[in-house]
Design a protein around this motif. Structure first.
Motif, PDB file in Angstrom:
ATOM      1  N   VAL A 217      16.766  15.474  -9.129  1.00 12.82           N
ATOM      2  CA  VAL A 217      17.159  15.797 -10.501  1.00 12.82           C
ATOM      3  C   VAL A 217      16.990  17.293 -10.758  1.00 12.82           C
ATOM      4  CG1 VAL A 217      16.602  15.434 -12.934  1.00 12.82           C
ATOM      5  CG2 VAL A 217      16.661  13.494 -11.371  1.00 12.82           C
ATOM      6  N   GLY A 218      15.935  17.879 -10.252  1.00 11.73           N
ATOM      7  CA  GLY A 218      15.714  19.312 -10.412  1.00 11.73           C
ATOM      8  C   GLY A 218      16.810  20.135  -9.745  1.00 11.73           C
ATOM      9  N   LEU A 219      17.221  19.728  -8.552  1.00  9.41           N
ATOM     10  CA  LEU A 219      18.309  20.426  -7.869  1.00  9.41           C
ATOM     11  C   LEU A 219      19.641  20.224  -8.580  1.00  9.41           C
ATOM     12  CD1 LEU A 219      17.417  19.853  -4.113  1.00  9.41           C
ATOM     13  CD2 LEU A 219      17.330  21.983  -5.408  1.00  9.41           C
ATOM     14  N   ALA A 220      19.863  19.046  -9.127  1.00 10.62           N
ATOM     15  CA  ALA A 220      21.106  18.779  -9.854  1.00 10.62           C
ATOM     16  C   ALA A 220      21.205  19.638 -11.109  1.00 10.62           C
ATOM     17  CB  ALA A 220      21.197  17.298 -10.211  1.00 10.62           C
ATOM     18  N   VAL A 221      20.071  19.950 -11.715  1.00 14.86           N
ATOM     19  CA  VAL A 221      20.064  20.810 -12.894  1.00 14.86           C
ATOM     20  C   VAL A 221      20.190  22.277 -12.484  1.00 14.86           C
ATOM     21  CG1 VAL A 221      18.626  21.624 -14.805  1.00 14.86           C
ATOM     22  CG2 VAL A 221      18.781  19.180 -14.299  1.00 14.86           C
ATOM     23  N   LEU A 222      19.582  22.663 -11.392  1.00 16.46           N
ATOM     24  CA  LEU A 222      19.568  24.051 -10.953  1.00 16.46           C
ATOM     25  C   LEU A 222      20.868  24.483 -10.280  1.00 16.46           C
ATOM     26  CD1 LEU A 222      17.788  26.563 -10.736  1.00 16.46           C
ATOM     27  CD2 LEU A 222      17.001  25.713  -8.524  1.00 16.46           C
ATOM     28  N   PHE A 223      21.558  23.559  -9.615  1.00 15.65           N
ATOM     29  CA  PHE A 223      22.753  23.914  -8.847  1.00 15.65           C
ATOM     30  C   PHE A 223      23.849  24.571  -9.693  1.00 15.65           C
ATOM     31  CE2 PHE A 223      26.889  22.880  -6.967  1.00 15.65           C
ATOM     32  CZ  PHE A 223      26.771  23.618  -5.803  1.00 15.65           C
ATOM     33  N   PRO A 224      24.200  24.060 -10.884  1.00 18.16           N
ATOM     34  CA  PRO A 224      25.239  24.731 -11.682  1.00 18.16           C
ATOM     35  C   PRO A 224      24.857  26.163 -12.075  1.00 18.16           C
ATOM     36  CG  PRO A 224      24.892  22.517 -12.485  1.00 18.16           C
ATOM     37  CD  PRO A 224      23.816  22.785 -11.480  1.00 18.16           C
TER      38      PRO A 224
ATOM     39  N   MET B  54       0.802  -1.200   0.000  1.00 14.85           N
ATOM     40  CA  MET B  54       0.000   0.000   0.000  1.00 14.85           C
ATOM     41  C   MET B  54       0.843   1.262   0.000  1.00 14.85           C
ATOM     42  SD  MET B  54      -3.178  -0.546   2.370  1.00 14.85           S
ATOM     43  CE  MET B  54      -3.867  -2.108   2.641  1.00 14.85           C
ATOM     44  N   LEU B  55       2.003   1.173   0.583  1.00 15.13           N
ATOM     45  CA  LEU B  55       2.878   2.324   0.666  1.00 15.13           C
ATOM     46  C   LEU B  55       3.397   2.703  -0.721  1.00 15.13           C
ATOM     47  CD1 LEU B  55       4.230   4.318   2.525  1.00 15.13           C
ATOM     48  CD2 LEU B  55       6.089   2.697   2.827  1.00 15.13           C
ATOM     49  N   ARG B  56       3.624   1.759  -1.578  1.00 13.90           N
ATOM     50  CA  ARG B  56       4.140   2.044  -2.912  1.00 13.90           C
ATOM     51  C   ARG B  56       3.143   2.822  -3.764  1.00 13.90           C
ATOM     52  NH1 ARG B  56       8.712   0.471  -4.964  1.00 13.90           N
ATOM     53  NH2 ARG B  56       9.858  -1.138  -3.919  1.00 13.90           N
ATOM     54  N   ARG B  57       1.890   2.581  -3.608  1.00 12.41           N
ATOM     55  CA  ARG B  57       0.889   3.269  -4.411  1.00 12.41           C
ATOM     56  C   ARG B  57       0.865   4.768  -4.095  1.00 12.41           C
ATOM     57  NH1 ARG B  57      -5.224   2.134  -3.857  1.00 12.41           N
ATOM     58  NH2 ARG B  57      -4.478   0.273  -2.889  1.00 12.41           N
ATOM     59  N   GLY B  58       1.187   5.190  -2.874  1.00 15.08           N
ATOM     60  CA  GLY B  58       1.162   6.603  -2.492  1.00 15.08           C
ATOM     61  C   GLY B  58       2.340   7.387  -3.047  1.00 15.08           C
ATOM     62  N   LEU B  59       3.455   6.721  -3.390  1.00 14.84           N
ATOM     63  CA  LEU B  59       4.630   7.433  -3.880  1.00 14.84           C
ATOM     64  C   LEU B  59       4.464   7.889  -5.320  1.00 14.84           C
ATOM     65  CD1 LEU B  59       7.506   5.271  -2.381  1.00 14.84           C
ATOM     66  CD2 LEU B  59       6.717   7.501  -1.610  1.00 14.84           C
ATOM     67  N   GLY B  60       3.856   7.147  -6.143  1.00 17.52           N
ATOM     68  CA  GLY B  60       3.655   7.522  -7.535  1.00 17.52           C
ATOM     69  C   GLY B  60       4.930   7.409  -8.352  1.00 17.52           C
ATOM     70  N   ASN B  61       4.973   8.078  -9.488  1.00 13.92           N
ATOM     71  CA  ASN B  61       6.103   8.000 -10.404  1.00 13.92           C
ATOM     72  C   ASN B  61       7.081   9.168 -10.261  1.00 13.92           C
ATOM     73  OD1 ASN B  61       5.185   5.635 -11.527  1.00 13.92           O
ATOM     74  ND2 ASN B  61       3.969   6.693 -13.092  1.00 13.92           N
ATOM     75  N   ASP B  62       6.924  10.043  -9.278  1.00 11.70           N
ATOM     76  CA  ASP B  62       7.762  11.232  -9.139  1.00 11.70           C
ATOM     77  C   ASP B  62       8.926  11.045  -8.174  1.00 11.70           C
ATOM     78  OD1 ASP B  62       6.251  12.625 -10.921  1.00 11.70           O
ATOM     79  OD2 ASP B  62       4.974  13.557  -9.397  1.00 11.70           O
ATOM     80  N   THR B  63       9.277   9.833  -7.862  1.00 10.65           N
ATOM     81  CA  THR B  63      10.369   9.624  -6.912  1.00 10.65           C
ATOM     82  C   THR B  63      11.688  10.077  -7.531  1.00 10.65           C
ATOM     83  OG1 THR B  63      10.664   7.365  -7.688  1.00 10.65           O
ATOM     84  CG2 THR B  63       9.249   7.690  -5.766  1.00 10.65           C
ATOM     85  N   GLY B  64      12.417  10.927  -6.814  1.00  8.17           N
ATOM     86  CA  GLY B  64      13.707  11.414  -7.282  1.00  8.17           C
ATOM     87  C   GLY B  64      13.648  12.641  -8.164  1.00  8.17           C
TER      88      GLY B  64
END
Length: 137
Positions: free
Chosen positions: A15-22, A1-11
């Motif tokens: 990735v957004g911070l890795a792109v924004l940091f430079p 049941m816990l997996r269904r709440g995470l969805g497909n946006d894990t991580g």
């Protein structure tokens, strides 16, 4: 049941911070680079003024103005104004000193030399004869 709440946006935040940091890092380094240029320009300006002050008295020469400006630039600009060059022109009426060099680079970008140049001018001191008291000029 816990997996269904995470969805497909894990991580996605990572990735957004890795792109924004430079981009953020580049903005910060650009601000610091601007400060280094400003400081190098201030040192060059003060060195030029010191050279003019040394070249203004009666009997002062190009050599005097050049030596004082170069000495100031190397002492005050150590690490900030690299390879300072001084050009002085002392005539009977005017004194002009130009100090130029480069500011240090934070980012090793080939061909990016940050040139700094400052010029100071003044009228040469001279002896004058006072007018006769009560006389017409």
């Amino acid at each position: 049941m816990l997996r269904r709440g995470l969805g497909n946006d894990t991580g996605s935040e990572s990735v957004g911070l890795a792109v924004l940091f430079p981009v953020v890092l580049l903005l910060i380094l650009s601000a610091v680079q601007g400060g280094l240029w400003w400081h190098a320009h201030a040192v060059a300006s003060q060195a030029a003024q010191a050279g003019v002050d040394a070249g203004r008295p009666v009997g002062a020469t190009n050599t005097t103005a050049t030596q004082v400006a170069h000495s100031f630039a190397t002492r005050a600009g150590s690490g900030v104004l690299t390879a300072p060059e001084v050009q002085a022109a002392v005539t009977a009426e005017n004194v002009q000193v130009t100090v130029s060099g480069t500011a240090p680079r934070l980012l090793p970008i080939p061909g990016l030399d940050i040139e700094v140049s400052a010029t100071a001018r003044a009228v040469k001191e001279r002896f004058t004869v006072p007018l006769a008291a009560g006389g017409n000029s």
